[in-house]
Design an enzyme around this catalytic site. Structure first.
Site, PDB file in Angstrom:
ATOM      1  N   CYS A 123     -24.483 -50.813   0.506  1.00  0.00           N
ATOM      2  CA  CYS A 123     -25.012 -51.345  -0.764  1.00  0.00           C
ATOM      3  C   CYS A 123     -26.454 -51.837  -0.641  1.00  0.00           C
ATOM      4  O   CYS A 123     -27.109 -52.085  -1.656  1.00  0.00           O
ATOM      5  CB  CYS A 123     -24.111 -52.448  -1.297  1.00  0.00           C
ATOM      6  SG  CYS A 123     -22.406 -51.919  -1.480  1.00  0.00           S
ATOM      7  N   HIS A 256     -28.213 -56.465  -6.161  1.00  0.00           N
ATOM      8  CA  HIS A 256     -27.156 -55.445  -6.078  1.00  0.00           C
ATOM      9  C   HIS A 256     -26.027 -55.867  -7.009  1.00  0.00           C
ATOM     10  O   HIS A 256     -25.587 -57.023  -6.995  1.00  0.00           O
ATOM     11  CB  HIS A 256     -26.660 -55.346  -4.633  1.00  0.00           C
ATOM     12  CG  HIS A 256     -25.376 -54.595  -4.511  1.00  0.00           C
ATOM     13  ND1 HIS A 256     -25.170 -53.385  -5.129  1.00  0.00           N
ATOM     14  CD2 HIS A 256     -24.218 -54.896  -3.859  1.00  0.00           C
ATOM     15  CE1 HIS A 256     -23.938 -52.980  -4.860  1.00  0.00           C
ATOM     16  NE2 HIS A 256     -23.342 -53.868  -4.093  1.00  0.00           N
ATOM     17  N   ASN A 285     -19.480 -51.709  -9.447  1.00  0.00           N
ATOM     18  CA  ASN A 285     -20.320 -51.715  -8.245  1.00  0.00           C
ATOM     19  C   ASN A 285     -20.544 -50.257  -7.825  1.00  0.00           C
ATOM     20  O   ASN A 285     -19.611 -49.589  -7.380  1.00  0.00           O
ATOM     21  CB  ASN A 285     -19.609 -52.502  -7.151  1.00  0.00           C
ATOM     22  CG  ASN A 285     -20.391 -52.563  -5.843  1.00  0.00           C
ATOM     23  OD1 ASN A 285     -21.365 -51.840  -5.657  1.00  0.00           O
ATOM     24  ND2 ASN A 285     -19.945 -53.421  -4.942  1.00  0.00           N
TER      25      ASN A 285
HETATM   26  N1  ACO Z   1      -5.626 -57.701 -10.335  1.00  0.00           N
HETATM   27  C1  ACO Z   1      -4.830 -58.767 -10.345  1.00  0.00           C
HETATM   28  N2  ACO Z   1      -4.660 -59.586  -9.307  1.00  0.00           N
HETATM   29  C2  ACO Z   1      -5.361 -59.321  -8.190  1.00  0.00           C
HETATM   30  C3  ACO Z   1      -6.231 -58.230  -8.099  1.00  0.00           C
HETATM   31  C4  ACO Z   1      -6.339 -57.391  -9.236  1.00  0.00           C
HETATM   32  N3  ACO Z   1      -7.162 -56.310  -9.261  1.00  0.00           N
HETATM   33  N4  ACO Z   1      -6.786 -58.218  -6.873  1.00  0.00           N
HETATM   34  C5  ACO Z   1      -6.295 -59.288  -6.210  1.00  0.00           C
HETATM   35  N5  ACO Z   1      -5.434 -59.955  -7.001  1.00  0.00           N
HETATM   36  C6  ACO Z   1      -4.669 -61.144  -6.699  1.00  0.00           C
HETATM   37  C7  ACO Z   1      -4.442 -61.309  -5.217  1.00  0.00           C
HETATM   38  O1  ACO Z   1      -3.312 -60.557  -4.826  1.00  0.00           O
HETATM   39  C8  ACO Z   1      -4.189 -62.792  -5.117  1.00  0.00           C
HETATM   40  O2  ACO Z   1      -2.886 -63.067  -5.516  1.00  0.00           O
HETATM   41  P1  ACO Z   1      -2.019 -64.182  -4.735  1.00  0.00           P
HETATM   42  O3  ACO Z   1      -2.790 -65.451  -4.922  1.00  0.00           O
HETATM   43  O4  ACO Z   1      -0.729 -64.115  -5.445  1.00  0.00           O
HETATM   44  O5  ACO Z   1      -1.992 -63.723  -3.318  1.00  0.00           O
HETATM   45  C9  ACO Z   1      -5.140 -63.361  -6.173  1.00  0.00           C
HETATM   46  O6  ACO Z   1      -5.454 -62.280  -7.067  1.00  0.00           O
HETATM   47  C10 ACO Z   1      -6.410 -63.906  -5.615  1.00  0.00           C
HETATM   48  O7  ACO Z   1      -6.896 -62.986  -4.654  1.00  0.00           O
HETATM   49  P2  ACO Z   1      -8.219 -63.243  -3.865  1.00  0.00           P
HETATM   50  O8  ACO Z   1      -8.528 -62.077  -2.982  1.00  0.00           O
HETATM   51  O9  ACO Z   1      -8.153 -64.608  -3.281  1.00  0.00           O
HETATM   52  O10 ACO Z   1      -9.231 -63.252  -5.083  1.00  0.00           O
HETATM   53  P3  ACO Z   1     -10.698 -63.732  -5.110  1.00  0.00           P
HETATM   54  O11 ACO Z   1     -10.859 -64.831  -6.060  1.00  0.00           O
HETATM   55  O12 ACO Z   1     -11.271 -63.870  -3.732  1.00  0.00           O
HETATM   56  O13 ACO Z   1     -11.371 -62.471  -5.774  1.00  0.00           O
HETATM   57  C11 ACO Z   1     -12.747 -60.621  -5.147  1.00  0.00           C
HETATM   58  C12 ACO Z   1     -11.361 -61.199  -5.129  1.00  0.00           C
HETATM   59  C13 ACO Z   1     -13.168 -60.383  -6.592  1.00  0.00           C
HETATM   60  C14 ACO Z   1     -12.773 -59.309  -4.410  1.00  0.00           C
HETATM   61  C15 ACO Z   1     -13.671 -61.652  -4.474  1.00  0.00           C
HETATM   62  O14 ACO Z   1     -13.232 -61.969  -3.201  1.00  0.00           O
HETATM   63  C16 ACO Z   1     -15.058 -61.205  -4.422  1.00  0.00           C
HETATM   64  O15 ACO Z   1     -15.740 -61.218  -5.404  1.00  0.00           O
HETATM   65  N6  ACO Z   1     -15.516 -60.800  -3.224  1.00  0.00           N
HETATM   66  C17 ACO Z   1     -16.835 -60.288  -3.063  1.00  0.00           C
HETATM   67  C18 ACO Z   1     -16.678 -58.933  -2.667  1.00  0.00           C
HETATM   68  C19 ACO Z   1     -17.350 -57.967  -3.530  1.00  0.00           C
HETATM   69  O16 ACO Z   1     -17.801 -58.140  -4.631  1.00  0.00           O
HETATM   70  N7  ACO Z   1     -17.437 -56.842  -2.946  1.00  0.00           N
HETATM   71  C20 ACO Z   1     -18.080 -55.754  -3.549  1.00  0.00           C
HETATM   72  C21 ACO Z   1     -18.394 -54.808  -2.499  1.00  0.00           C
HETATM   73  S1  ACO Z   1     -19.354 -55.535  -1.335  1.00  0.00           S
HETATM   74  C22 ACO Z   1     -20.823 -55.370  -1.754  1.00  0.00           C
HETATM   75  O17 ACO Z   1     -21.145 -54.579  -2.609  1.00  0.00           O
HETATM   76  C23 ACO Z   1     -21.741 -56.199  -1.080  1.00  0.00           C
END
Ligand code: ACO
Length: 328
Positions: A123, A256, A285
């Site tokens: 990215c 990004h 993304n």
């Molecule tokens: N729909 C519904 N529920 C979901 C989904 C979904 N698509 N995905 C995860 N969940 C659930 C999980 O199972 C979890 O449930 P649980 O509490 O019962 O176990 C709950 O939601 C919370 O999950 P987390 O992984 O803790 O969610 P978080 O708040 O961390 O959000 C996310 C996840 C959006 C990926 C976050 O970690 C984030 O923004 N990370 C940054 C990564 C990113 O944006 N990467 C992009 C690529 S990297 C880059 O481009 C640099």
């Protein structure tokens, strides 16, 4: 006699999104058919994404790169044969080799033998490519450089993994950089820390006619989130310092487009929330394509004008990160 400085100026931008637009609700319905539960509410609240585009089954990164490049060349008023170097930032190339850049050269009908190669920094790829192109131009090696970010991340998504498949989309963006006596790119800063390679990866390779390891994207979302927020603020200040400018001098911030929460958190620290260009809501993304896609949108809708200072910032797998500050 003193020689006047050479700068790299953006003289054209272009972008391309594949025709198939998939809203969160459509994706949730498709996933429900596989027994995977997600919702528009969850995706919007955690990421800011409302829709993304997916390439057609026969459409490749080079196909989309060519469309974006044609639009950038058109705005620049250059013919394809005037290009001296093509760089394509991509993690989803058409093939293991030849490079996507070579395929783009051929599809654009360029026969002048110009240099062409891919940049792999996930990215952060577009920031890496812009900084690399700038060095080639400032050294006097090349005059007109086509810098492209193009991705078909839909091919490496596991649609049984709801934590990743809702985040990404496909597309391409391009800029034409030209040597000029006027700025131009003011500064850049690039970094990597390979000790975090395992938090965001596609840990597979081709061996003996088959994929060895995993061919799907893996991400530790929370680890990526924490690291991304930290390095993006730092690298923005580094680029500003190199240019001798304060954060107030930024007219437009194009981070990004990974996740609205990461983007907003960085913008807040630079007091630049109102200056941030946001396309993640409509594109998802698109990895290395996300910054040139957002840049092209803001140039064509008239927000970014000649003389404006634009800060682009990338962060991604590797772990890699970088920023480029330029004047339009
Ligand atoms: N729909 C519904 N529920 C979901 C989904 C979904 N698509 N995905 C995860 N969940 C659930 C999980 O199972 C979890 O449930 P649980 O509490 O019962 O176990 C709950 O939601 C919370 O999950 P987390 O992984 O803790 O969610 P978080 O708040 O961390 O959000 C996310 C996840 C959006 C990926 C976050 O970690 C984030 O923004 N990370 C940054 C990564 C990113 O944006 N990467 C992009 C690529 S990297 C880059 O481009 C640099």
């Amino acid at each position: 006699m003193t020689q006047s400085a050479i700068y790299s100026r953006v003289i054209g931008t272009g972008s391309y999104l594949p025709a198939r637009r998939v809203t969160n609700q459509q994706l949730a319905d498709e996933l429900a058919a596989r027994g995977i539960e997600t919702s528009d509410e969850w995706i919007v609240a955690r990421t800011g994404i409302q829709a993304r585009h997916f390439a057609a089954p026969d459409q490749t990164s080079s196909d989309m790169a060519v469309e974006a490049a044609r639009r950038a060349l058109d705005m620049a008023g250059l013919s394809a044969d005037q290009i001296d170097l093509i760089m394509v930032a991509t993690s989803t190339p058409d093939f293991v080799f030849p490079s996507t850049a070579c395929l783009v050269q051929s599809k654009l009908g360029i026969t002048n033998g110009c240099a062409a190669f891919d940049i792999q920094a996930v990215c952060s790829g577009f920031a890496y490519a812009m900084a690399t192109a700038d060095n080639f131009i400032r050294s006097g090696a090349y005059r007109n450089v086509l810098v492209i970010g193009a991705e078909t991340f839909s091919r490496i998504l596991d649609f049984n993994d709801r934590t990743t498949c809702v985040l990404f989309g496909d597309g391409a963006g391009a800029v034409v950089l030209q040597a000029s006596s006027e700025p131009g790119i003011l500064s850049s800063a690039l970094h990597a820390d390979g000790s975090h390679s395992n938090i965001l990866c596609v840990p597979g390779n081709v061996n003996a006619g088959a994929v060895q390891g995993e061919a799907f994207l893996y991400m530790d979302g929370q680890a990526v989130f924490k690291l991304a927020v930290k390095v993006l603020e730092k690298v923005a200040h580094e680029a500003l310092e190199k240019a001798g400018l304060e954060a107030e001098a930024i007219d437009w911030l194009i981070p990004h487009q990974a996740n609205l929460r990461i983007m907003t958190s960085t913008a807040r620290k630079l007091d630049a929330e109102a200056k941030m260009v946001v396309t993640v809501d409509q594109h998802g993304n698109t990895s290395a394509a996300s910054i040139p896609l957002a840049l092209d949108v803001a140039v064509r809708d008239g927000r970014i004008k000649a003389g404006h200072n634009v800060m682009i910032e990338g962060v991604g797998g590797g772990f890699t990160w970088g920023a480029v500050l330029f004047r339009m």
